[in-house]
Motif scaffolding. Structure first.
Motif, mmCIF file in Angstrom:
data_model
loop_
_atom_site.group_PDB
_atom_site.id
_atom_site.type_symbol
_atom_site.label_atom_id
_atom_site.label_comp_id
_atom_site.label_asym_id
_atom_site.label_seq_id
_atom_site.Cartn_x
_atom_site.Cartn_y
_atom_site.Cartn_z
ATOM 1 N N ASP A 94 3.984 -4.524 0.204
ATOM 2 C CA ASP A 94 5.261 -4.096 0.778
ATOM 3 C C ASP A 94 5.504 -4.946 2.020
ATOM 4 O OD1 ASP A 94 2.968 -2.852 1.742
ATOM 5 O OD2 ASP A 94 4.062 -1.134 2.537
ATOM 6 N N LEU A 95 6.130 -6.098 1.825
ATOM 7 C CA LEU A 95 6.276 -7.106 2.872
ATOM 8 C C LEU A 95 7.739 -7.276 3.264
ATOM 9 C CD1 LEU A 95 3.966 -9.841 1.285
ATOM 10 C CD2 LEU A 95 3.316 -8.110 2.970
ATOM 11 N N PRO A 96 7.997 -7.668 4.501
ATOM 12 C CA PRO A 96 9.369 -8.000 4.898
ATOM 13 C C PRO A 96 9.856 -9.230 4.134
ATOM 14 C CG PRO A 96 7.938 -7.704 6.815
ATOM 15 C CD PRO A 96 7.046 -7.758 5.628
ATOM 16 N N LEU A 97 11.171 -9.364 4.039
ATOM 17 C CA LEU A 97 11.729 -10.517 3.338
ATOM 18 C C LEU A 97 11.266 -11.831 3.955
ATOM 19 C CD1 LEU A 97 15.429 -9.447 2.607
ATOM 20 C CD2 LEU A 97 13.493 -9.553 1.013
ATOM 21 N N ALA A 98 11.149 -11.874 5.276
ATOM 22 C CA ALA A 98 10.679 -13.095 5.934
ATOM 23 C C ALA A 98 9.262 -13.444 5.504
ATOM 24 C CB ALA A 98 10.754 -12.939 7.451
ATOM 25 N N ALA A 99 8.413 -12.419 5.324
ATOM 26 C CA ALA A 99 7.038 -12.664 4.874
ATOM 27 C C ALA A 99 7.010 -13.102 3.418
ATOM 28 C CB ALA A 99 6.191 -11.408 5.057
ATOM 29 N N TRP A 100 7.885 -12.538 2.590
ATOM 30 C CA TRP A 100 7.972 -12.982 1.203
ATOM 31 C C TRP A 100 8.377 -14.452 1.141
ATOM 32 C CZ3 TRP A 100 5.792 -11.098 -2.833
ATOM 33 C CH2 TRP A 100 5.586 -9.715 -2.976
ATOM 34 N N LEU A 131 17.848 -8.347 8.623
ATOM 35 C CA LEU A 131 17.732 -8.861 7.255
ATOM 36 C C LEU A 131 16.305 -9.328 6.979
ATOM 37 C CD1 LEU A 131 19.058 -9.710 4.578
ATOM 38 C CD2 LEU A 131 19.602 -11.917 5.661
ATOM 39 N N GLY A 132 15.729 -10.066 7.908
ATOM 40 C CA GLY A 132 14.360 -10.558 7.708
ATOM 41 C C GLY A 132 13.330 -9.454 7.723
ATOM 42 N N ALA A 133 13.667 -8.311 8.327
ATOM 43 C CA ALA A 133 12.707 -7.206 8.441
ATOM 44 C C ALA A 133 12.765 -6.234 7.271
ATOM 45 C CB ALA A 133 12.951 -6.449 9.747
ATOM 46 N N ILE A 134 13.729 -6.394 6.353
ATOM 47 C CA ILE A 134 13.818 -5.498 5.197
ATOM 48 C C ILE A 134 12.533 -5.596 4.377
ATOM 49 C CG2 ILE A 134 15.023 -5.076 3.023
ATOM 50 C CD1 ILE A 134 17.576 -6.037 4.354
ATOM 51 N N THR A 135 11.924 -4.471 4.107
ATOM 52 C CA THR A 135 10.643 -4.445 3.399
ATOM 53 C C THR A 135 10.843 -4.128 1.922
ATOM 54 O OG1 THR A 135 9.487 -3.728 5.395
ATOM 55 C CG2 THR A 135 8.367 -3.348 3.300
ATOM 56 N N VAL A 136 10.249 -4.953 1.075
ATOM 57 C CA VAL A 136 10.288 -4.736 -0.375
ATOM 58 C C VAL A 136 8.901 -5.015 -0.939
ATOM 59 C CG1 VAL A 136 12.733 -5.323 -0.612
ATOM 60 C CG2 VAL A 136 11.018 -7.120 -0.788
ATOM 61 N N GLY A 137 8.627 -4.440 -2.110
ATOM 62 C CA GLY A 137 7.350 -4.684 -2.758
ATOM 63 C C GLY A 137 6.544 -3.415 -2.919
ATOM 64 N N PRO A 138 5.573 -3.429 -3.839
ATOM 65 C CA PRO A 138 4.754 -2.241 -4.109
ATOM 66 C C PRO A 138 3.747 -1.954 -2.996
ATOM 67 C CG PRO A 138 4.003 -4.087 -5.437
ATOM 68 C CD PRO A 138 5.241 -4.553 -4.747
ATOM 69 N N ALA A 139 3.875 -0.806 -2.353
ATOM 70 C CA ALA A 139 2.956 -0.434 -1.280
ATOM 71 C C ALA A 139 1.548 -0.192 -1.808
ATOM 72 C CB ALA A 139 3.469 0.806 -0.554
ATOM 73 N N VAL A 149 -1.095 -13.141 -10.374
ATOM 74 C CA VAL A 149 -2.336 -12.414 -10.063
ATOM 75 C C VAL A 149 -3.202 -13.226 -9.097
ATOM 76 C CG1 VAL A 149 -4.493 -11.523 -11.029
ATOM 77 C CG2 VAL A 149 -2.332 -11.107 -12.220
ATOM 78 N N ALA A 150 -3.310 -14.520 -9.343
ATOM 79 C CA ALA A 150 -4.093 -15.373 -8.437
ATOM 80 C C ALA A 150 -3.507 -15.352 -7.031
ATOM 81 C CB ALA A 150 -4.130 -16.798 -8.975
ATOM 82 N N TRP A 151 -2.176 -15.441 -6.945
ATOM 83 C CA TRP A 151 -1.513 -15.401 -5.638
ATOM 84 C C TRP A 151 -1.803 -14.085 -4.925
ATOM 85 C CZ3 TRP A 151 2.016 -11.908 -3.793
ATOM 86 C CH2 TRP A 151 2.635 -12.230 -2.564
ATOM 87 N N ALA A 152 -1.687 -12.960 -5.632
ATOM 88 C CA ALA A 152 -1.899 -11.646 -5.019
ATOM 89 C C ALA A 152 -3.338 -11.490 -4.527
ATOM 90 C CB ALA A 152 -1.558 -10.544 -6.021
ATOM 91 N N LEU A 153 -4.312 -11.979 -5.287
ATOM 92 C CA LEU A 153 -5.716 -11.856 -4.874
ATOM 93 C C LEU A 153 -6.022 -12.751 -3.682
ATOM 94 C CD1 LEU A 153 -7.399 -11.674 -8.397
ATOM 95 C CD2 LEU A 153 -7.332 -9.859 -6.675
ATOM 96 N N VAL A 154 -5.472 -13.951 -3.673
ATOM 97 C CA VAL A 154 -5.678 -14.824 -2.507
ATOM 98 C C VAL A 154 -5.022 -14.201 -1.277
ATOM 99 C CG1 VAL A 154 -5.154 -17.081 -1.497
ATOM 100 C CG2 VAL A 154 -5.936 -16.929 -3.863
ATOM 101 N N HIS A 155 -3.848 -13.613 -1.452
ATOM 102 C CA HIS A 155 -3.178 -12.925 -0.343
ATOM 103 C C HIS A 155 -4.043 -11.787 0.187
ATOM 104 C CE1 HIS A 155 -0.384 -9.997 1.502
ATOM 105 N NE2 HIS A 155 0.304 -11.055 1.869
#
Length: 422
Positions: A70-76, A57-65, A228-234
């Motif tokens: 495209d991060l695992p749920l645990a990373a999100w 479950l924690g390893a399921i990857t979602v998000g725009p590659a 947008v700020a979060w994505a750029l800092v990431h």
């Protein structure tokens, strides 16, 4: 010649702070209960015959590659949801230092000193315990954090009669503790810094700041800028939760007279704290706290250097650091404890500082990488320390209740419980 003592430690909060702190304590207590429930569920599932499903479950990857999201749920949970937690922390930090009791140097010196002691001593003990194991060194900051929601949830159960002043001190201590933890995460655990995205992140943060300074509350304007700020800092290599703190710092805080309506910082805190305490932190705890005892090496994991370092750092280090700093402030400022307290109260509260759950688990992931054996040992140490600190704090605070001055029993209304202390 006998010295004349001046001042008191742990004085009750100022009238303007009492109502706000009471509401905040109640919300943190509820959030702490959800956090504990999520952690227990994660531990039960990860040690059940179905632990493979928990890991999957924690390893399921979602998000725009295309955007490298495209991060695992645990990373999100750790990078995304915790940004909400740190946004609220940023609001609270600014609120305390601009309009709260921390604006008064006389009130600020004790929680600041206790927070610094509660960071330095645990880090030192961790390094001492792990001496000779260079691979363990990156985890030195794991035992420096206190989980205020978890600690207040425990305090609500075991410290019902604790005077108001000590409850608010724990909350204020955690505010300063958060500031130190944020600084450590941003400075120490940023390995690869991409300057371009970081500079670009300043643009949406600045626009967000301009809008909130003009009292704009429209979510359809502010939320896209925050994302947008979060994505750029990431993308910059700095942990994405730092974006939440920076955005929180831009929100204006105004000192208001009693009876005035809420300002913009209070408005945002009222809107986002339930999401932080009720969703973001429990979901993170669910994905971060699950460690299989068998996969971590069984009970033998308790003898691992990292596990021992975290356990000793949180339980012994926090206790010595917080209580020792408090004693030093008392010794060198010639201030004495408020009449409602005894030193056993201080010791019990310092033990509660050893509950370092959310931020400690996050730092463990940053230090060793999620899912690594060392990270599993961090989780084992954090969970063990939280249990030990809770049990010891229960014993000490019950002893303190018997020794507390009789005149303290009519001390004040408990803002967390809404009833008078017995």
């Amino acid at each position: 010649m006998r010295r004349t003592r001046t001042g008191r430690l742990f004085v009750p909060p100022s009238p303007g702070e009492s109502t706000r702190l009471g509401e905040l304590l109640r919300r943190e207590t509820v959030g702490g209960a959800l956090l504990i429930g999520a952690a227990v569920l994660a531990l039960a599932w990860s040690n059940s015959p179905w632990r493979g499903a928990y890991t999957a479950l924690g390893a399921i990857t979602v998000g725009p590659a295309a955007l490298h999201l495209d991060l695992p749920l645990a990373a999100w949970a750790s990078d995304g949801l915790l940004a909400i937690f740190f946004f609220v922390a940023g609001l609270e930090l600014k609120r305390e230092f601009v309009a709260g009791d921390l604006r008064d140097p006389a009130r600020a010196v004790l929680p600041v000193a206790a927070a610094v002691g509660g960071m330095a001593v645990p880090a030192g003990l961790y390094l001492l315990v792990t001496l000779g194991d260079p691979a363990a060194v990156p985890g030195w900051a794991v035992p420096t954090a206190t989980d205020i929601a978890f600690a207040l949830a425990v305090l609500a159960v075991i410290g019902r009669g604790l005077p108001t002043a000590l409850r608010t001190f724990l909350l204020t201590l955690a505010v300063v503790d958060d500031l130190i933890a944020i600084t450590i995460i941003a400075v120490v655990y940023t390995e690869h810094l991409a300057v371009g995205p970081l500079l670009l992140a300043l643009v949406p943060i600045a626009l967000f700041g301009v809008l909130v300074q003009r009292r704009v509350r429209s979510w359809w304007l502010l939320l896209p800028l925050a994302v947008v700020a979060w994505a750029l800092v990431h993308a910059s290599g700095v942990h994405a939760t730092v974006a939440g703190v920076l955005l929180g710092f831009t929100v204006p805080v105004i000192r208001r007279a009693p009876g005035d309506g809420p300002g913009l910082a209070e408005h945002f805190e009222h809107r986002w704290r339930p999401l932080s305490a009720g969703v973001a932190v429990p979901v993170f705890a669910f994905f971060a706290a699950g460690v299989s005892v068998a996969d971590a090496g069984g009970w033998g994991a308790l003898g691992d250097a990292v596990t021992l370092g975290v356990l000793v750092g949180l339980v012994a280090g926090k206790t010595v650091g917080v209580a020792g700093a408090t004693w030093l402030v008392s010794r060198f400022t010639r201030a004495e404890l408020d009449a409602s307290l005894c030193w056993y109260d201080v010791l019990g509260l310092a033990l509660l500082g050893g509950i370092g759950f959310t931020v400690s688990l996050l730092i463990g992931e940053l230090a060793f990488g999620p899912g690594t054996p060392a990270d599993d040992h961090v989780k084992t140490g954090v969970v063990a320390a939280s249990v030990v600190a809770t049990l010891l704090a229960t014993l000490v605070l019950r002893l303190a209740a018997r020794r507390r001055p009789v005149r303290a029993r009519g001390d004040a209304t408990d803002p967390a419980a809404g009833t008078e202390s017995p």
